[in-house]
Design an enzyme around this catalytic site. Sequence first.
Site, mmCIF file in Angstrom:
data_model
loop_
_atom_site.group_PDB
_atom_site.id
_atom_site.type_symbol
_atom_site.label_atom_id
_atom_site.label_comp_id
_atom_site.label_asym_id
_atom_site.label_seq_id
_atom_site.Cartn_x
_atom_site.Cartn_y
_atom_site.Cartn_z
ATOM 1 N N LYS A 54 1.982 7.339 10.346
ATOM 2 C CA LYS A 54 2.990 8.388 10.149
ATOM 3 C C LYS A 54 2.367 9.772 10.374
ATOM 4 O O LYS A 54 2.940 10.622 11.063
ATOM 5 C CB LYS A 54 3.580 8.287 8.738
ATOM 6 C CG LYS A 54 4.493 7.074 8.575
ATOM 7 C CD LYS A 54 4.840 6.768 7.121
ATOM 8 C CE LYS A 54 5.681 5.505 7.034
ATOM 9 N NZ LYS A 54 5.946 5.058 5.661
ATOM 10 N N GLN A 98 4.624 6.928 -0.507
ATOM 11 C CA GLN A 98 4.482 5.594 0.081
ATOM 12 C C GLN A 98 4.598 4.518 -1.001
ATOM 13 O O GLN A 98 3.910 4.566 -2.017
ATOM 14 C CB GLN A 98 3.119 5.493 0.798
ATOM 15 C CG GLN A 98 2.900 4.183 1.519
ATOM 16 C CD GLN A 98 3.869 3.978 2.701
ATOM 17 O OE1 GLN A 98 4.068 4.881 3.511
ATOM 18 N NE2 GLN A 98 4.461 2.805 2.773
ATOM 19 N N ASP A 121 12.920 9.970 3.048
ATOM 20 C CA ASP A 121 13.074 8.511 3.003
ATOM 21 C C ASP A 121 14.508 8.114 2.645
ATOM 22 O O ASP A 121 14.870 6.945 2.751
ATOM 23 C CB ASP A 121 12.118 7.908 1.973
ATOM 24 C CG ASP A 121 10.880 7.308 2.627
ATOM 25 O OD1 ASP A 121 10.954 6.987 3.835
ATOM 26 O OD2 ASP A 121 9.863 7.153 1.929
#
Length: 295
Positions: A54, A98, A121
Amino acid sequence: MTARLIDGRAAALELRSRVAEAVAPFRAATGRAPGLAVVLVGEHPPSAAYVRSKVKAMREAGMESFEHRIPAETSEADLIALVDRLNADPSVDGILVQLPLPANVDEQAVLTRVDPAKDVDGFHPVNVGRLSIGLDALVPCTPLGCLMLLQRELGDLSGKEAVVVGRSNIVGKPMAQLLLQANCTVTVAHSRTRDLPDVVRRADVVVAAVGRPELIRGSWLKPGAAVIDVGQERVEQADGTRKLLGDVAFEEAMEVACAITPVPGGVGPMTIACLLRNTMVAAHRREGLREPEGL
Ligand code: NAP
């Protein structure tokens, strides 16, 4: 019939280059590049690998990334304090925590602390709610990428029968919402669904997000169905090597479907491209700028 391969890598490269093109005008308007903060707690190797790709993709697009690697023993209070600092930091447009988080941390407590405007997200209840009532929302990257692949392959999805197998908060449920918004007739199947093969057989569009390698057989598919395989599990082969497998028996499905995503090279690359896209969109909204076309 031999299905067309849905090339997630090519689609992701196109999206990433559209995002990269939007960096210079954003910088001209604001004096800075859009920025993503990535929080990695502990040493979970697959998570560390996801974070690396990422961050690399962000840099390649000319965007800022701020990595926060913190020890697994970090308390929930300290993690929340970090999220608060990132919420208040004007150079941060997106915050990605994460998952999975260590067992001592309440995942929901951390995710709901993220400012919904920076929730790239799309996991915050505000964004989940906005998606479900059809308002502008930051949408989870994986299902957003799946929708883009389907629209790229099939065009208008209106009226299609869609079956989503899996009902997780990160893939299955938001996928169902997106397909509903695209005017599909949507069924969500899960581990308690009766006669799963029959349910799958009525679908023009199948999205499999289960995590059970090759669960969905070619014989379950309606001829001509489009298949998006989100599953990616490393499975040990007879010769001791490990192979990444999807939720769909790929060779069988190739004989029946009209189009299918490979694993790897299908959904995975789109997830990262959509993270860049969401960060770019969040940055424009936060700065009160008109969102770039084509994202
Ligand atoms: P998850 O949270 O474990 O959810 C799995 C879902 O599948 C659950 O809803 C479960 O039903 C359902 N399920 C399990 N066994 C089933 C069965 N035999 N028949 C029908 N449904 C069944 O998984 P996830 O996070 O959504 O991830 C799913 C897969 O996608 C995994 O392989 C993951 O690695 C992959 N993934 C890939 C990406 C990417 O970027 N490519 C991103 C995210 C996830 P219940 O709700 O009833 O338990």
